[in-house]
Write a protein that holds these residues in place. Structure first.
Motif, PDB file in Angstrom:
ATOM      1  N   UNK A 194       0.829  -1.205   0.000  1.00 20.32           N
ATOM      2  CA  UNK A 194       0.000   0.000   0.000  1.00 20.32           C
ATOM      3  C   UNK A 194       0.862   1.254   0.000  1.00 20.32           C
ATOM      4  N   UNK A 195       2.091   1.160   0.494  1.00 21.23           N
ATOM      5  CA  UNK A 195       2.982   2.328   0.493  1.00 21.23           C
ATOM      6  C   UNK A 195       3.357   2.744  -0.930  1.00 21.23           C
ATOM      7  N   UNK A 196       3.153   1.871  -1.917  1.00 15.88           N
ATOM      8  CA  UNK A 196       3.469   2.167  -3.310  1.00 15.88           C
ATOM      9  C   UNK A 196       2.279   2.732  -4.076  1.00 15.88           C
ATOM     10  N   UNK A 197       1.131   2.867  -3.404  1.00 17.06           N
ATOM     11  CA  UNK A 197      -0.034   3.487  -4.050  1.00 17.06           C
ATOM     12  C   UNK A 197       0.277   4.967  -4.281  1.00 17.06           C
ATOM     13  N   UNK A 198       0.113   5.486  -5.496  1.00 16.61           N
ATOM     14  CA  UNK A 198       0.503   6.876  -5.773  1.00 16.61           C
ATOM     15  C   UNK A 198      -0.281   7.881  -4.934  1.00 16.61           C
ATOM     16  N   UNK A 199       0.385   8.958  -4.545  1.00 15.63           N
ATOM     17  CA  UNK A 199      -0.294  10.043  -3.847  1.00 15.63           C
ATOM     18  C   UNK A 199      -1.121  10.825  -4.855  1.00 15.63           C
ATOM     19  N   UNK A 200      -2.192  11.414  -4.384  1.00 14.80           N
ATOM     20  CA  UNK A 200      -3.038  12.202  -5.276  1.00 14.80           C
ATOM     21  C   UNK A 200      -4.464  12.194  -4.786  1.00 14.80           C
ATOM     22  N   UNK A 201      -5.155  13.293  -5.007  1.00 16.43           N
ATOM     23  CA  UNK A 201      -6.540  13.410  -4.548  1.00 16.43           C
ATOM     24  C   UNK A 201      -7.531  13.333  -5.699  1.00 16.43           C
ATOM     25  N   UNK A 202      -7.024  13.153  -6.940  1.00 18.37           N
ATOM     26  CA  UNK A 202      -7.881  12.994  -8.109  1.00 18.37           C
ATOM     27  C   UNK A 202      -7.542  11.673  -8.786  1.00 18.37           C
ATOM     28  N   UNK A 203      -8.571  10.867  -9.027  1.00 18.38           N
ATOM     29  CA  UNK A 203      -8.420   9.605  -9.766  1.00 18.38           C
ATOM     30  C   UNK A 203      -9.318   9.657 -10.986  1.00 18.38           C
ATOM     31  N   UNK A 204      -8.741   9.330 -12.127  1.00 16.41           N
ATOM     32  CA  UNK A 204      -9.510   9.298 -13.378  1.00 16.41           C
ATOM     33  C   UNK A 204      -9.672   7.841 -13.806  1.00 16.41           C
ATOM     34  N   UNK A 205     -10.925   7.401 -13.886  1.00 20.94           N
ATOM     35  CA  UNK A 205     -11.196   6.031 -14.342  1.00 20.94           C
ATOM     36  C   UNK A 205     -11.037   5.895 -15.853  1.00 20.94           C
ATOM     37  N   UNK A 206     -11.261   6.984 -16.571  1.00 17.73           N
ATOM     38  CA  UNK A 206     -11.272   6.935 -18.043  1.00 17.73           C
ATOM     39  C   UNK A 206     -12.273   5.913 -18.559  1.00 17.73           C
ATOM     40  N   UNK A 207     -13.409   5.831 -17.914  1.00 18.85           N
ATOM     41  CA  UNK A 207     -14.451   4.904 -18.314  1.00 18.85           C
ATOM     42  C   UNK A 207     -15.493   4.827 -17.229  1.00 18.85           C
ATOM     43  N   UNK A 208     -16.536   4.046 -17.431  1.00 16.99           N
ATOM     44  CA  UNK A 208     -17.592   3.932 -16.429  1.00 16.99           C
ATOM     45  C   UNK A 208     -17.192   3.034 -15.271  1.00 16.99           C
ATOM     46  N   UNK A 209     -17.808   3.274 -14.126  1.00 18.24           N
ATOM     47  CA  UNK A 209     -17.596   2.460 -12.941  1.00 18.24           C
ATOM     48  C   UNK A 209     -18.065   1.033 -13.212  1.00 18.24           C
ATOM     49  N   UNK A 210     -17.362   0.061 -12.622  1.00 22.47           N
ATOM     50  CA  UNK A 210     -17.804  -1.315 -12.713  1.00 22.47           C
ATOM     51  C   UNK A 210     -19.078  -1.492 -11.904  1.00 22.47           C
TER      52      UNK A 210
END
Length: 210
Positions: A194-210
């Motif tokens: 989990x320490x390798x999960x990128x920092x950032x407050x915005x996530x772009x799915x580039x598609x619809x939610x599953x």
């Protein structure tokens, strides 16, 4: 993460009677899709009529279509379900391969089954596919529920303060094709810490939610 789940305690006796099956999407027959669609309508319907609408007819998915499904069966038919879709998301400007998890539901009479059992069945598939992280999102109202079911059991980490940008599964003339939500991100470390999960407050799915 499309999710229809109870807040009650897990029921070991009900859980012991469920047999889990891992199915690739191309293995499903028309009868399987029809059975799944009915299951989702009954599972999501109590959370609001709008939530059951995507599953009209024989449609067994809501937004994006899963690649792999873990389906729990008992003597009455489908008892529980979780879907998996491999995709690249963008986390704070960093492209990242994840296995998005969603379409989680439990039949209303087995509401104590718990997402943790389905995830324990899905984990070997995530590892086999070489996916570094499992990924999903839930509404903030479900944070305590998911903390109990997956974070306290060491299966996942919940991250708050995140905005996720997705597309609608269809294009509507009266809606923006983009949806931005403030959600709780659920990260399942698989091939990486989990320490390798990128920092950032915005996530772009580039598609619809599953």
């Amino acid at each position: 993460m499309n999710i229809a789940a109870s807040r009650t305690a897990e029921a070991p006796t009900a859980r012991a009677q469920v047999q889990w099956s891992l199915r690739w999407e191309s293995e499903l027959r028309l009868a399987d899709h029809a059975e799944l669609a009915e299951f989702f309508r009954k599972s999501y319907g109590p959370t609001g009529a709008f939530n059951a609408q995507p599953f009209e007819g024989n449609r067994s998915w809501a937004g994006a279509r899963p690649e792999v499904r873990v389906i729990g069966y008992d003597a009455r038919g489908i008892a529980a379900h979780v879907g998996l879709l491999r995709r690249f998301i963008n986390v704070g400007g960093v492209d990242l391969l994840v296995g998005e998890l969603g379409l989680y539901a439990v039949r209303p009479d087995l509401e104590g089954l718990g997402i943790s059992q389905a995830m324990r069945v899905m984990y070997p598939m995530l590892q086999q596919l070489g996916i570094p992280f499992g990924f999903g999102t839930v509404r903030p109202a479900l944070e305590k529920h998911m903390t109990r079911l997956v974070e306290r059991q060491g299966l996942a980490t919940l991250i708050s303060g995140i905005r996720v940008r997705s597309t609608h599964p269809d294009v509507y003339s009266n809606l923006s094709p983009i949806r931005i939500e403030d959600v709780i991100v659920v990260v399942f470390p698989v091939g990486r810490s989990i320490s390798e999960w990128p920092a950032g407050t915005i996530i772009d799915r580039n598609g619809p939610e599953l």
